[in-house]
Design an enzyme around this catalytic site. Structure first.
Site, PDB file in Angstrom:
ATOM      1  N   GLU A   1      -0.192  18.618  -6.574  1.00  0.00           N
ATOM      2  CA  GLU A   1      -1.475  18.636  -7.289  1.00  0.00           C
ATOM      3  C   GLU A   1      -2.483  17.668  -6.669  1.00  0.00           C
ATOM      4  OE1 GLU A   1       1.514  18.115  -8.484  1.00  0.00           O
ATOM      5  OE2 GLU A   1       1.951  19.822  -9.783  1.00  0.00           O
ATOM      6  N   SER A   2      -2.208  17.072  -5.515  1.00  0.00           N
ATOM      7  CA  SER A   2      -3.061  16.162  -4.737  1.00  0.00           C
ATOM      8  C   SER A   2      -2.362  14.838  -4.446  1.00  0.00           C
ATOM      9  CB  SER A   2      -4.420  15.948  -5.372  1.00  0.00           C
ATOM     10  OG  SER A   2      -5.251  15.384  -4.377  1.00  0.00           O
TER      11      SER A   2
ATOM     12  N   ASP B   1      28.119 -25.927  -1.909  1.00  0.00           N
ATOM     13  CA  ASP B   1      27.103 -26.295  -0.926  1.00  0.00           C
ATOM     14  C   ASP B   1      27.783 -26.809   0.355  1.00  0.00           C
ATOM     15  OD1 ASP B   1      25.088 -27.377   0.543  1.00  0.00           O
ATOM     16  OD2 ASP B   1      24.185 -28.501  -1.106  1.00  0.00           O
TER      17      ASP B   1
ATOM     18  N   ASP C   1      17.917 -18.103   7.729  1.00  0.00           N
ATOM     19  CA  ASP C   1      16.807 -18.758   8.433  1.00  0.00           C
ATOM     20  C   ASP C   1      16.401 -20.053   7.710  1.00  0.00           C
ATOM     21  OD1 ASP C   1      16.206 -16.450  10.372  1.00  0.00           O
ATOM     22  OD2 ASP C   1      16.356 -15.526   8.408  1.00  0.00           O
TER      23      ASP C   1
ATOM     24  N   SER D   1       0.863  -1.196   0.000  1.00  0.00           N
ATOM     25  CA  SER D   1       0.000   0.000   0.000  1.00  0.00           C
ATOM     26  C   SER D   1       0.884   1.225   0.000  1.00  0.00           C
ATOM     27  CB  SER D   1      -0.855   0.066   1.264  1.00  0.00           C
ATOM     28  OG  SER D   1      -2.005  -0.693   1.097  1.00  0.00           O
TER      29      SER D   1
ATOM     30  N   HIS E   1      -3.255   0.162  -3.671  1.00  0.00           N
ATOM     31  CA  HIS E   1      -3.196  -1.037  -2.826  1.00  0.00           C
ATOM     32  C   HIS E   1      -3.183  -2.233  -3.759  1.00  0.00           C
ATOM     33  CE1 HIS E   1      -3.322  -3.109   0.965  1.00  0.00           C
ATOM     34  NE2 HIS E   1      -4.036  -4.026   0.344  1.00  0.00           N
TER      35      HIS E   1
ATOM     36  N   ASP F   1      28.552 -12.718   3.746  1.00  0.00           N
ATOM     37  CA  ASP F   1      28.865 -11.290   3.848  1.00  0.00           C
ATOM     38  C   ASP F   1      30.297 -11.055   4.317  1.00  0.00           C
ATOM     39  OD1 ASP F   1      28.737 -11.366   6.831  1.00  0.00           O
ATOM     40  OD2 ASP F   1      26.638 -11.749   6.429  1.00  0.00           O
TER      41      ASP F   1
ATOM     42  N   CYS G   1      -5.414  17.982  -9.325  1.00  0.00           N
ATOM     43  CA  CYS G   1      -6.055  19.288  -9.477  1.00  0.00           C
ATOM     44  C   CYS G   1      -5.268  20.068 -10.530  1.00  0.00           C
ATOM     45  CB  CYS G   1      -5.996  20.080  -8.173  1.00  0.00           C
ATOM     46  SG  CYS G   1      -6.695  19.185  -6.812  1.00  0.00           S
TER      47      CYS G   1
END
Ligand code: SPD
Length: 427
Positions: free
Chosen positions: A63-64, A279, A301, A56, A69, A228, A84
């Site tokens: 101009e407004s 891996d 996580d 959202s 959403h 990192d 406007c």
């Protein structure tokens, strides 16, 4: 001459790209771009990503406003373009249609503030205090964009500038470097905060120094994950360490951090470091028995590529790869954010290392959901870390290295567990 004060276009964008509909950064950029393309003066934008998905936001213009959403699960965006004056909001409409990849759409255009219904009064702005005059023509634009790390019930939001320095979908995850207002640049994997410039030391000092001081003379260290670079940077502060092998599955994380988080990725060229992009789970299956004094699992996580880092077989392989007197330290999740993963990992370590050989160290990270986080230990023929008596040498090291979180009090104190944690750890 116009017969109304404003023009309001209510838009239904349908069959849009669902990934864009869930991308707060892209939507903010596109909404601001839509306003600017139509010649509007942008004053402020506020955009939020919602749980479990959806965005959202509002762009306030002189101009407004433009508002949105989204429902990614329906590929749908409800958009309001309220303007406007002379601004042509249909230019914004065309821009958004293109950016969202909307395959179908509809729009209703309404006149707002019909002059046939309104009566002008004698309100005089010149009677207001002088600052009002400055506010009439703002020439600044502020942004309010939020990155949210969350599950279904809890979230941590960080406001960021809206700038994205790195955004790559690797074969494993989405790797991003964003700039947060409070904590500097941050590394995000998928939608989870991994580390930030301003609080990374909490995590990286605590994942390495308590174990290294407990061992006292660690020579051979294995780091799984830690792309990192913060963990190897800390491990390499210890002169006893002769070799560090780091196995990170995702080269994109290393590239991103080398370029954008150089103070964290500071030791990738260190001569004692062997960096392997592969891996870590497979690596440990083939590791020699009794090879390492210390194994550090600096994983993310337990979703995506890190899921296997929480399995019994992985920690059994870690146990076997440790020397006769060795320590395992693993990123242990949070007893408040993900109790289940936290407790299950500890139970696994208790099973493998023994009931009294799986202590938990708690520490605080302001940029992780709930702030309370843990490292979990597996002690192989090693006394509990809190029993060591090395306060003087720890504090001399802390002063010499300029550490900002770890010290001799924290070494002992971090192994103290609140009662609710003790309860969670009970098998
Ligand atoms: N939710 C955050 C889990 C922490 C993962 N590791 C962070 C990497 C820092 N080197």
């Amino acid at each position: 001459m116009s017969t109304a004060l404003g023009n309001h276009i209510l838009v239904e964008f349908m069959n849009c790209d669902p990934h864009i509909m869930n991308d707060v950064v892209a939507i903010e950029r596109d909404m601001v771009g839509a306003a600017q393309k139509a010649g509007a003066t942008v004053i402020n934008s506020t955009f939020h990503h919602f749980s479990p998905y959806g965005v959202s936001g509002v762009v306030v213009i002189q101009e407004s406003h433009l508002a949105i959403h989204t429902w990614p699960e329906y590929g749908y965006a409800a958009v309001d373009l309220f303007t406007c004056g002379e601004m042509n909001a249909w230019i914004s409409f065309d821009h958004l249609k293109e950016c969202f990849g909307a395959k179908s759409y509809s729009a209703i255009e309404l006149k707002r503030g019909s002059l046939n219904l309104l009566q002008r009064n004698d309100f005089d702005i010149s009677t207001m205090r002088s600052r009002a005059a400055e506010w009439r023509n703002p020439d600044f634009y502020t942004r309010n964009v939020w990155f949210t790390d969350k599950d279904e019930d809890q979230a941590l939001s960080l406001r960021f500038t809206g700038e994205v320095f790195f955004d790559v979908q690797s074969p494993f995850q989405r790797v991003r470097i964003l700039e947060s207002n409070k904590y500097g640049k941050m590394l995000a994997l998928d939608d989870m905060v991994m580390t930030t410039e301003k609080d990374e030391f909490h995590y990286h000092e605590m994942i390495s120094h308590p174990a290294l001081f407990t061992l006292g003379n660690a020579k051979n260290v294995l780091v799984i994950g830690g792309g990192d670079g913060g963990t190897v940077r800390e491990v390499l502060r210890h002169p006893s360490v002769e070799k560090v092998t780091m196995v990170e599955i995702d080269g994109a994380v290393i590239d991103a951090c080398k370029e954008h988080l150089p103070a964290i990725a500071a030791s990738f060229d260190h001569p004692k470091l062997e960096l392997i992009v592969d891996d870590g789970i497979e690596f440990l299956k083939n590791a020699s028995a009794g090879a390492y004094d210390l194994i550090v699992v600096d994983g993310s996580d337990p979703v995506g590529p890190a899921e296997g880092l929480f399995s019994v077989s992985f920690y059994t392989n870690c146990y076997n790869a440790l020397k006769e007197n060795g320590i395992l330290v693993a990123q242990g999740e949070s007893p408040k954010f993900n109790e289940k993963a936290f407790a299950e990992l500890n139970h696994t370590l208790q099973d493998i290392f023994g009931k009294d050989n799986a202590p938990v160290s708690l520490f605080f990270v302001p940029t992780y959901p709930t702030g309370m986080w843990s490292f979990q230990y597996g002690l192989k023929n090693i006394a509990h870390p809190k029993s060591i008596d090395k306060a003087e040498s720890i504090d001399a090291f802390v002063a010499q290295e300029g550490l900002r979180y770890y010290n001799s009090d924290i070494h002992t104190g971090s192994f103290a567990t609140p009662n609710f944690v003790k309860q969670l750890l009970k098998k």
